[in-house]
Design a protein around this motif. Structure first.
Motif, PDB file in Angstrom:
ATOM      1  N   TYR A  13       0.506  -1.325  -0.064  1.00  0.00           N
ATOM      2  CA  TYR A  13       0.245  -0.683  -0.130  1.00  0.00           C
ATOM      3  C   TYR A  13       0.931   0.966  -0.345  1.00  0.00           C
ATOM      4  O   TYR A  13       1.769   1.673   1.211  1.00  0.00           O
ATOM      5  CB  TYR A  13      -1.328  -0.095   1.082  1.00  0.00           C
ATOM      6  CG  TYR A  13      -1.635  -0.906   1.201  1.00  0.00           C
ATOM      7  CD1 TYR A  13      -3.620  -1.483   0.468  1.00  0.00           C
ATOM      8  CD2 TYR A  13      -2.144  -2.157   1.873  1.00  0.00           C
ATOM      9  CE1 TYR A  13      -4.235  -2.263   0.296  1.00  0.00           C
ATOM     10  CE2 TYR A  13      -2.582  -3.244   2.341  1.00  0.00           C
ATOM     11  CZ  TYR A  13      -3.740  -3.080   1.537  1.00  0.00           C
ATOM     12  OH  TYR A  13      -4.806  -4.187   1.729  1.00  0.00           O
ATOM     13  N   MET A  15       1.476   4.645   1.003  1.00  0.00           N
ATOM     14  CA  MET A  15       0.809   6.065   1.791  1.00  0.00           C
ATOM     15  C   MET A  15       1.824   7.578   1.614  1.00  0.00           C
ATOM     16  O   MET A  15       2.388   7.812   2.366  1.00  0.00           O
ATOM     17  CB  MET A  15       0.571   5.418   2.701  1.00  0.00           C
ATOM     18  CG  MET A  15       0.036   4.207   3.068  1.00  0.00           C
ATOM     19  SD  MET A  15      -1.305   4.336   2.699  1.00  0.00           S
ATOM     20  CE  MET A  15      -2.311   5.149   4.664  1.00  0.00           C
ATOM     21  N   VAL A  20       4.147   0.346   2.571  1.00  0.00           N
ATOM     22  CA  VAL A  20       3.374  -0.706   4.157  1.00  0.00           C
ATOM     23  C   VAL A  20       3.500  -1.862   2.763  1.00  0.00           C
ATOM     24  O   VAL A  20       2.766  -2.353   2.043  1.00  0.00           O
ATOM     25  CB  VAL A  20       2.296  -1.079   4.703  1.00  0.00           C
ATOM     26  CG1 VAL A  20       1.519  -1.209   5.251  1.00  0.00           C
ATOM     27  CG2 VAL A  20       1.612   0.948   4.846  1.00  0.00           C
ATOM     28  N   ALA A  22       2.382  -5.117   2.729  1.00  0.00           N
ATOM     29  CA  ALA A  22       1.465  -5.831   3.679  1.00  0.00           C
ATOM     30  C   ALA A  22       1.479  -7.393   3.508  1.00  0.00           C
ATOM     31  O   ALA A  22       1.301  -7.500   4.938  1.00  0.00           O
ATOM     32  CB  ALA A  22      -0.163  -5.206   3.210  1.00  0.00           C
ATOM     33  N   PRO A  41      -0.365 -11.270  14.694  1.00  0.00           N
ATOM     34  CA  PRO A  41      -1.364 -10.081  15.210  1.00  0.00           C
ATOM     35  C   PRO A  41      -1.535  -8.903  14.430  1.00  0.00           C
ATOM     36  O   PRO A  41      -1.730  -9.304  13.230  1.00  0.00           O
ATOM     37  CB  PRO A  41       0.376  -9.616  15.648  1.00  0.00           C
ATOM     38  CG  PRO A  41       1.180  -9.871  14.777  1.00  0.00           C
ATOM     39  CD  PRO A  41       0.624 -11.339  14.213  1.00  0.00           C
ATOM     40  N   SER A  42      -2.280  -8.105  14.839  1.00  0.00           N
ATOM     41  CA  SER A  42      -2.991  -6.950  14.359  1.00  0.00           C
ATOM     42  C   SER A  42      -1.597  -6.034  13.040  1.00  0.00           C
ATOM     43  O   SER A  42      -1.273  -6.050  13.264  1.00  0.00           O
ATOM     44  CB  SER A  42      -3.513  -5.970  15.230  1.00  0.00           C
ATOM     45  OG  SER A  42      -3.899  -5.173  14.416  1.00  0.00           O
ATOM     46  N   GLY A  43      -2.515  -5.853  12.191  1.00  0.00           N
ATOM     47  CA  GLY A  43      -1.669  -5.388  11.051  1.00  0.00           C
ATOM     48  C   GLY A  43      -0.706  -6.312   9.745  1.00  0.00           C
ATOM     49  O   GLY A  43       0.015  -6.467   8.901  1.00  0.00           O
ATOM     50  N   SER A  44      -0.771  -7.550  10.703  1.00  0.00           N
ATOM     51  CA  SER A  44       0.101  -8.748  10.126  1.00  0.00           C
ATOM     52  C   SER A  44      -0.180  -9.549   8.689  1.00  0.00           C
ATOM     53  O   SER A  44       0.546 -10.161   7.572  1.00  0.00           O
ATOM     54  CB  SER A  44       0.897 -10.153  10.900  1.00  0.00           C
ATOM     55  OG  SER A  44      -1.459 -10.958  11.090  1.00  0.00           O
ATOM     56  N   GLY A  45      -1.197  -8.598   8.300  1.00  0.00           N
ATOM     57  CA  GLY A  45      -1.742  -9.405   6.845  1.00  0.00           C
ATOM     58  C   GLY A  45      -2.966 -10.164   6.585  1.00  0.00           C
ATOM     59  O   GLY A  45      -3.459 -10.280   5.678  1.00  0.00           O
ATOM     60  N   LYS A  46      -3.248 -10.062   7.612  1.00  0.00           N
ATOM     61  CA  LYS A  46      -4.486 -11.372   7.741  1.00  0.00           C
ATOM     62  C   LYS A  46      -5.928 -10.674   7.063  1.00  0.00           C
ATOM     63  O   LYS A  46      -6.314 -12.241   5.678  1.00  0.00           O
ATOM     64  CB  LYS A  46      -4.934 -11.579   8.918  1.00  0.00           C
ATOM     65  CG  LYS A  46      -4.025 -12.365  10.455  1.00  0.00           C
ATOM     66  CD  LYS A  46      -4.977 -12.352  11.368  1.00  0.00           C
ATOM     67  CE  LYS A  46      -5.279 -11.171  11.977  1.00  0.00           C
ATOM     68  NZ  LYS A  46      -4.381 -10.051  12.073  1.00  0.00           N
ATOM     69  N   SER A  47      -6.318  -9.524   7.215  1.00  0.00           N
ATOM     70  CA  SER A  47      -7.580  -9.973   6.067  1.00  0.00           C
ATOM     71  C   SER A  47      -7.186  -9.319   4.475  1.00  0.00           C
ATOM     72  O   SER A  47      -7.506  -9.352   3.877  1.00  0.00           O
ATOM     73  CB  SER A  47      -8.031  -8.205   6.686  1.00  0.00           C
ATOM     74  OG  SER A  47      -8.418  -8.347   7.650  1.00  0.00           O
ATOM     75  N   THR A  48      -5.360  -8.561   4.324  1.00  0.00           N
ATOM     76  CA  THR A  48      -5.403  -8.428   3.458  1.00  0.00           C
ATOM     77  C   THR A  48      -5.570  -9.655   2.593  1.00  0.00           C
ATOM     78  O   THR A  48      -6.296  -9.999   1.023  1.00  0.00           O
ATOM     79  CB  THR A  48      -4.485  -7.874   3.470  1.00  0.00           C
ATOM     80  OG1 THR A  48      -3.889  -6.391   3.776  1.00  0.00           O
ATOM     81  CG2 THR A  48      -3.925  -7.464   1.820  1.00  0.00           C
TER      82      THR A  48
HETATM   83  N1  ADP Z   1      -6.200  -0.354   2.681  1.00  0.00           N
HETATM   84  C1  ADP Z   1      -5.098   0.154   2.817  1.00  0.00           C
HETATM   85  N2  ADP Z   1      -4.366   1.234   2.831  1.00  0.00           N
HETATM   86  C2  ADP Z   1      -2.848   1.278   3.431  1.00  0.00           C
HETATM   87  N3  ADP Z   1      -2.877   0.502   4.055  1.00  0.00           N
HETATM   88  C3  ADP Z   1      -3.272  -0.482   4.201  1.00  0.00           C
HETATM   89  C4  ADP Z   1      -4.683  -1.058   3.524  1.00  0.00           C
HETATM   90  N4  ADP Z   1      -4.927  -2.373   4.309  1.00  0.00           N
HETATM   91  C5  ADP Z   1      -4.331  -2.151   5.360  1.00  0.00           C
HETATM   92  N5  ADP Z   1      -3.229  -1.815   5.490  1.00  0.00           N
HETATM   93  C6  ADP Z   1      -1.789  -2.139   5.871  1.00  0.00           C
HETATM   94  O1  ADP Z   1      -1.738  -3.082   5.569  1.00  0.00           O
HETATM   95  C7  ADP Z   1      -1.130  -4.211   6.479  1.00  0.00           C
HETATM   96  C8  ADP Z   1      -1.837  -5.417   7.267  1.00  0.00           C
HETATM   97  O2  ADP Z   1      -2.876  -5.061   7.597  1.00  0.00           O
HETATM   98  P1  ADP Z   1      -4.256  -5.881   7.632  1.00  0.00           P
HETATM   99  O3  ADP Z   1      -4.197  -6.886   6.194  1.00  0.00           O
HETATM  100  O4  ADP Z   1      -5.275  -5.225   7.305  1.00  0.00           O
HETATM  101  O5  ADP Z   1      -3.881  -6.725   9.199  1.00  0.00           O
HETATM  102  P2  ADP Z   1      -4.900  -7.507   9.927  1.00  0.00           P
HETATM  103  O6  ADP Z   1      -5.726  -8.226   9.435  1.00  0.00           O
HETATM  104  O7  ADP Z   1      -3.571  -9.073  10.091  1.00  0.00           O
HETATM  105  O8  ADP Z   1      -4.956  -7.067  10.908  1.00  0.00           O
HETATM  106  C9  ADP Z   1      -1.780  -3.167   7.851  1.00  0.00           C
HETATM  107  O9  ADP Z   1      -0.145  -2.671   8.113  1.00  0.00           O
HETATM  108  C10 ADP Z   1      -2.385  -1.618   7.322  1.00  0.00           C
HETATM  109  O10 ADP Z   1      -2.209  -0.820   8.214  1.00  0.00           O
END
Ligand code: ADP
Ligand code: MG
Length: 249
Positions: A13, A15, A20, A22, A41-48
């Motif tokens: 990403y 910014m 970032v 991800a 952990p939070s921010g590890s890329g799970k949702s991505t």
């Molecule tokens: N749309 C976005 N724009 C910028 N950064 C993003 C976006 N979505 C996620 N990130 C960044 O990518 C990293 C992984 O995010 P995410 O997959 O949401 O993590 P998780 O679900 O494990 O908490 C984080 O550092 C987050 O801040």
């Protein structure tokens, strides 16, 4: 058979000044009938990762094939159809339409597809019975508890008989007792319906319902752990908690 296969995924990403990373070279695949949990952990890329697997987001590098379709090769409309046919989503916030009844919310994906609903009546009743909402079918979301709303969301995700169910923190907004009900239902949908599931969670208890737990850290697969039928729930839970401690997740 592999339902989803992701190879060498990278996602950045931009910014402004900072980038970032991800996902940094993630390989991940899921076999038919498997229930996989993704922890980290939070921010590890799970949702991505989950969004890329489901074609809701695209990687900068790497490939995803979903039910034998290379997602990068599909144009917008074909991708939408592929997603509707193959994916059911469950989110942390139930995302039900407030003006529709429970039953209408469950049927919504079929209506969006323009399907004739009649052949699905029996399947609707099977799902309503499975999630225990036969007597709540005409309630609107604001007349349902959080746990009931998530059960509606689960039935909605299953109504199309998707190749794979993707769930992002499905218990994240529920108390632990209600969360347990959702996890038991997800386990049953795997065991009884053969439903393939990928679930993101940071809840060790939720992960202990899966057949395999994949740990992400800093956008990479750190390690994974598989369970089999002989592993009791408490053994699974202890193992997951140990992994989290060892890995400092
Ligand atoms: N749309 C976005 N724009 C910028 N950064 C993003 C976006 N979505 C996620 N990130 C960044 O990518 C990293 C992984 O995010 P995410 O997959 O949401 O993590 P998780 O679900 O494990 O908490 C984080 O550092 C987050 O801040
Ligand atoms: Mg997330």
């Amino acid at each position: 058979m592999k339902i989803v296969e992701a190879i060498a995924l990278e996602k950045k990403y931009d910014m402004g000044d900072i980038t970032v990373n991800a996902l940094q070279g993630v390989d991940f695949s899921v076999n038919g009938g498997e229930f996989v949990a993704i922890m980290g952990p939070s921010g590890s890329g799970k949702s991505t990762l989950l969004h890329i697997l489901g074609g809701l987001d695209t990687p900068n590098q790497g490939t995803v094939s979903l039910a034998q379709n290379n997602l990068a090769k599909l144009q917008d409309q074909a991708l939408t159809l592929c997603r509707r046919k193959n994916i059911g989503f469950v989110f942390q916030f139930f995302n039900l339409l407030p003006t529709l009844t429970a039953e209408e919310n469950i049927l919504l994906p079929l209506m969006i597809d323009g399907k004739d609903l009649r052949p699905y009546r029996e399947w609707l009743d099977t799902l309503l019975a499975m999630v225990g909402l036969i007597d709540r079918r005409y309630h609107r979301p604001d007349q349902l508890s959080g746990g009931e709303q998530q059960r509606v969301a689960l039935a909605r995700a299953l109504i199309t008989k998707p190749s794979i169910l993707l769930a992002d923190e499905p218990t994240g907004n529920l108390d632990s007792k209600t969360g347990t009900v959702i996890m038991e239902l997800m386990r049953r949908s795997c065991d009884e319906l053969g439903q393939t599931i990928v679930m993101v969670t940071h809840d060790s208890r939720a992960s202990a319902y899966a057949d395999r737990v994949v740990f992400l850290k800093d956008g990479k697969v750190h390690s994974e752990k598989s369970f089999d039928r002989s592993n009791e729930f408490t053994d699974r839970l202890r193992t997951v908690i140990q992994m989290i401690e060892v890995l400092e997740l």
